[in-house]
Write a protein that holds these residues in place. Structure first.
Motif, short mmCIF file in Angstrom:
data_model
loop_
_atom_site.label_atom_id
_atom_site.label_comp_id
_atom_site.label_asym_id
_atom_site.label_seq_id
_atom_site.Cartn_x
_atom_site.Cartn_y
_atom_site.Cartn_z
N GLU A 1 -8.64 -2.92 3.16
CA GLU A 1 -8.17 -3.86 2.13
C GLU A 1 -8.69 -5.27 2.37
N ASP B 1 -6.08 1.75 0.65
CA ASP B 1 -4.98 2.20 -0.21
C ASP B 1 -5.51 3.20 -1.22
N ARG C 1 -4.56 4.01 -3.98
CA ARG C 1 -4.37 3.61 -5.39
C ARG C 1 -5.36 2.55 -5.86
N THR C 2 -6.15 1.96 -4.93
CA THR C 2 -7.06 0.88 -5.32
C THR C 2 -8.44 1.07 -4.70
N TRP D 1 -4.44 -3.89 -9.97
CA TRP D 1 -4.09 -2.73 -10.80
C TRP D 1 -4.10 -1.49 -9.90
N HIS D 2 -3.10 -0.65 -10.05
CA HIS D 2 -2.99 0.55 -9.21
C HIS D 2 -3.10 1.81 -10.06
N GLN D 3 -3.83 2.80 -9.54
CA GLN D 3 -3.83 4.11 -10.16
C GLN D 3 -2.44 4.73 -10.02
N ASN E 1 0.23 7.59 -9.11
CA ASN E 1 0.24 8.54 -8.00
C ASN E 1 -0.27 9.92 -8.43
N VAL F 1 0.83 -1.20 0.00
CA VAL F 1 0.00 0.00 0.00
C VAL F 1 0.87 1.26 0.00
N SER G 1 -5.52 -4.25 -2.35
CA SER G 1 -4.16 -4.13 -2.88
C SER G 1 -3.43 -5.46 -2.75
#
Length: 623
Positions: free
Chosen positions: A323, A166, A168-169, A179-181, A183, A22, A174
């Motif tokens: 998560e 997280d 990004r998710t 898949w992560h966005q 930053n 994360v 995570s």
């Protein structure tokens, strides 16, 4: 690892660690944040302290993270200073509309308190500020009766992330293959934010110009509080962001009904030493596992599975628990009976306090009635149980019971309640030394709970509530209390917005009739419960499934407008205060400051839409 080892030694063989990668943020320890006044010739004066003053040896640890606010971006804004009170949305509205003070392009300074710090940053950014300084005013933190003392050098750390999990998710876990966005696309704060102590805040606030603030904006420092805009100020923030691992440790007790879960949880991460937040709760959780482990060795088995959870990265935005819920939400939706969260078990010795969904309130009261009062003064006054003192010191506004409020956000129950509708209860709190270097074991051992008798009492309340939920044939979920709670929420909505809503064609009789239908359904199911044969496994399973699914019925398939982490239509955090619990949140958010919206037709149409969604969900719960 240590917790897993302890649980293994307690005799638990079903322990699983769930790892997640994360996004967290840390300050540069060799280049910490500071605030200063910049003179016309470029000289900086009155620089704020970069570290909290060490008062005793226990605090003198090289691993202490310097004061910072997680997820603040780096930056060096320079501008005039404006005092914004608590930085609530109402404070910024008053500044700009009533007092005609323009905050665009300014650095604002705000007291901690009233609302979540992340919302303060959101409001500051919304009103054009280019930086935000947070401090703990003596009036709010230094010496609070029944709670304690906060040194003037203390600075409160804490996250600014207003969503959960997280960043990004969103809505997904995570896990390794996630898949992560990027930053750059994240919805994190865009203005630098840093905390300081009031020993520094007084240096800046005492030099400010502009008109005096009204009485209710004044703090507890011996200065004249003014709005500003004041002097030029350099506000330096140097942060680094990096990927860091966190883990969730989960263990289960084997039961006769393995597909029904009663969950207990606490987070183990802390900004500094964390002797109260979270370690008072962690110690209590560890004692519960030891105690239940001893019962297992004697041959006891719960009717339903007990699941004990130790969360990581709660302080950054409830990341570990969110998560885990995102990863296992299908299983939990089908099987979880309740989630019992204790973030802070003990912050003082004044009284027990607990919050949660209305349907679990009586179960919490009953658990508190079974636990002996650890305070001998209270016992000598005839208050023999924790419940007795709770009812005296925090009485409910209606009825002969203790106060018991709904849940907003701010701790690990959030994903359970707001994403998948798992009934949740029990406690978290705040206190002066919160998230500072002064929150040490010595503080707890000498002043907060000598002998740890209150910790023991909290373990007994938490444990008895969990045991009852896990063991009794019919779940102690009271739908009638929920009906009363809905009626009280309706009355509060009508008092605040009723006449305005009715004058715009919204029929409150729809909500009244809907709650009446729910109340009738609640009465009927409890009549069935009174006549049921609890030895009939089919009947009890049928009733328990209905009780278990009640809270799920209030979860919308779509998130609340503008908030991906919240779906509960009855009770959720306000759009402008993530800590607080708001009744009928989507309707209330749609009504907020509606008179100044230039698109009155569109705005009122949104109110009608949210009102319709609310009525639908209450009818669904009744069914």
């Amino acid at each position: 690892d240590w917790i897993k080892q302890q649980w293994t030694e307690a005799g638990i063989d079903s322990i699983v660690v769930h790892p997640y990668d994360v996004l967290l943020s840390y300050p540069k320890q060799n280049d910490s944040n500071y605030v200063s006044i910049k003179l016309a010739n470029g000289t900086e004066i009155e620089q704020s302290q970069r570290k909290e003053l060490v008062i005793d040896a226990e605090q003198n640890d090289p691993n202490v993270v310097d004061p910072f606010n997680a997820y603040s971006p780096p930056g060096e804004p320079e501008a005039e200073l404006v005092y914004v009170n608590f930085a609530t949305i109402e404070d910024f509205i008053a500044l700009n509309r009533t007092y005609k003070i323009n905050t665009v392009g300014k650095i604002c300074i705000s007291r901690y308190g009233r609302i979540f710090r992340g919302d303060k940053a959101v409001h500051a950014e919304l009103y054009g500020c280019i930086g935000l300084i947070l401090y703990s005013d003596p009036l709010d933190y230094t010496s609070i009766p029944k709670i304690g003392f906060f040194p003037p050098t203390g600075a409160q750390r804490g996250t600014l992330w207003v969503d959960n999990g997280d960043p990004r998710t969103p809505n997904y876990p995570s896990i390794r293959d996630a898949w992560h966005q990027s930053n750059s696309s994240l919805t994190l704060p865009k203005i630098p934010v840093t905390p300081i102590g009031n020993i520094d805040a007084i240096k800046y606030l005492s030099k400010m110009g502009g008109p005096e603030v009204p009485t209710d904006w004044r703090g507890g420092m011996n200065i004249t509080y003014r709005f500003g805009p004041g002097f030029a100020l350099e506000h330096v923030n140097r942060y680094v962001m990096k990927l860091s691992p966190t883990a969730v440790t989960v263990m289960c007790f084997k039961s006769y009904l393995p597909d029904r879960y009663v969950l207990l949880g606490n987070h183990r991460d802390a900004w500094v030493f964390g002797a109260i937040d979270p370690s008072s709760g962690t110690a209590t959780l560890m004692e519960l596992v030891r105690g239940f482990g001893a019962m297992l060795k004697r041959g006891w088995r719960p009717r339903r599975t007990l699941v004990f959870c130790s969360w990581g990265a709660e302080e950054y935005g409830l990341i570990g628990s969110t998560e885990w819920v995102e990863e296992l939400q299908k299983e939990l939706q089908a099987r979880a009976v309740a989630y019992l969260n204790v973030d802070i078990a003990v912050q003082g010795n004044y009284s027990l306090a607990a919050n949660g969904v209305a349907s679990l309130s009586q179960a919490v009261f009953d658990a508190a009635k079974t636990v002996s009062n650890p305070n001998p003064t209270e016992v000598s006054s005839g208050r023999l149980t924790l419940y007795d003192t709770w009812k005296l010191r925090y009485p409910a506004s209606v009825g002969d019971k203790p106060s018991y409020y709904g849940l907003g956000s701010g701790s690990d129950f959030t994903a359970f309640l707001q994403i998948i509708g798992i009934p949740s209860s029990i406690g978290l709190a705040s206190y002066p030394v919160y998230h500072s270097v002064y929150e040490t074991f010595e503080l707890v051992n000498k002043f907060v709970d000598p002998g740890f008798k209150i910790h023991l009492a909290m373990a007994q309340v938490w444990g008895e509530l969990a045991r009852k939920l896990a063991d009794v044939p019919i779940l102690p979920v009271d739908c009638r209390v929920y009906a009363t709670d809905l009626a009280q929420k309706r009355d509060a909505l009508y008092q605040q917005y009723g006449s305005k809503m009715e004058s715009n064609g919204i029929d409150f009789s729809q909500l009244n009739d809907t709650i009446l239908i729910f109340t009738t359904s609640a009465d009927n199911i409890h009549k069935r419960i009174a006549s049921i044969d609890s030895t009939n496994a089919y009947e009890t399973r049928m009733i328990n499934d209905q009780l278990m699914q009640l809270e799920r019925a209030f979860i919308d398939q779509n998130p609340l407008p503008g908030r991906v982490a919240y779906r509960h239509v009855i009770s959720a955090p306000s759009q402008h205060n993530t800590y607080g619990s708001t009744a009928f949140p989507a309707v209330v958010d749609a009504m907020f400051d509606i008179d100044v919206d230039p698109d009155q037709t569109g705005r009122w149409d949104e109110v009608r839409r949210q009102y319709s969604i609310l009525v639908f969900h209450i009818l669904s719960a009744a069914a």
